[in-house]
Design a protein around this motif. Structure first.
Motif: not given
Length: 207
Positions: A71-74, A140-141, A164-166
């Motif tokens: 979910g790499a996004g930007a 992340r998110a 993992f960011f939480k």
């Protein structure tokens, strides 16, 4: 936090700092017509996005060679990791996965311009093949922990570890995940928020 504060906090070279700045410029330019991140966070790029992502470098082993960012996004944290790996001279490739085409197009533009050892794939995360030999998985998110573990379990069982960011509710997520999974993990306090980084070493579905 600004560019200079980020430089002091990380100790990165001017070359790497310039690359982060160019990434920020591309993000601002693209966000004028494409929704990549919440636009009210662009002014806090250096802390909320750059430093938040870069703090993972302290936990990336020196023998890592292949990283999957889900979910790499930007590009948080994938682009930051690719820059950090190059900064410390580590030969490792970052594979950034996102199912949203416009985000993958942006990632490919950044990767090409910054000449990073990375790639962006427009696929669903569950299609990643554990046989590729990923050493590390990040997110992340991306998804609640219980669901995230379902995606990453095949990779972790094949030798990868997870970072993992939480957010502040991470304990609730661990409790919920514990109904379906046995997890071996460490909790790393975040440098930039009241959230944490979960370092997951092993995971097994509850029988």
């Amino acid at each position: 936090m600004n560019r200079d504060d980020f430089a002091k906090a990380t100790g990165v070279s001017r070359e790497t700092l310039d690359a982060f700045d160019r990434w920020r410029e591309l993000l601002v330019e693209t966000s004028a017509h494409t929704n990549l991140v919440s636009r009210n966070t662009l002014d806090s790029f250096w802390e909320r996005h750059a430093l938040d992502s870069y703090q993972l470098m302290a936990h990336v082993p020196s023998d890592v060679r292949l990283i999957a960012d889900l979910g790499a996004g930007a590009g948080f944290p994938g682009i930051a990791l690719a820059l950090g790996l190059r900064e410390r001279g580590q030969k490792a490739r970052v594979v950034m996965v996102d199912s949203v085409g416009k985000k993958v197009a942006f990632l490919r533009k950044v990767i090409a311009e910054l000449e990073l050892d990375a790639e962006a794939r427009s696929v669903r995360v569950e299609t990643l093949d554990p046989a590729e030999g990923f050493d590390l998985v990040t997110a992340r998110a991306f998804a609640p922990l219980n669901k995230l573990l379902g995606y990453v379990a095949p990779l972790l069982k094949n030798g990868a570890e997870g970072l993992f960011f939480k957010g502040r509710q991470y304990r609730d997520e661990l409790t919920e995940a514990g109904k379906s999974w046995t997890v071996e993990y460490d909790v790393i306090p975040s440098q930039t928020s009241d959230g944490v980084i979960l370092h997951i070493r092993e995971v097994e579905r509850v029988r």
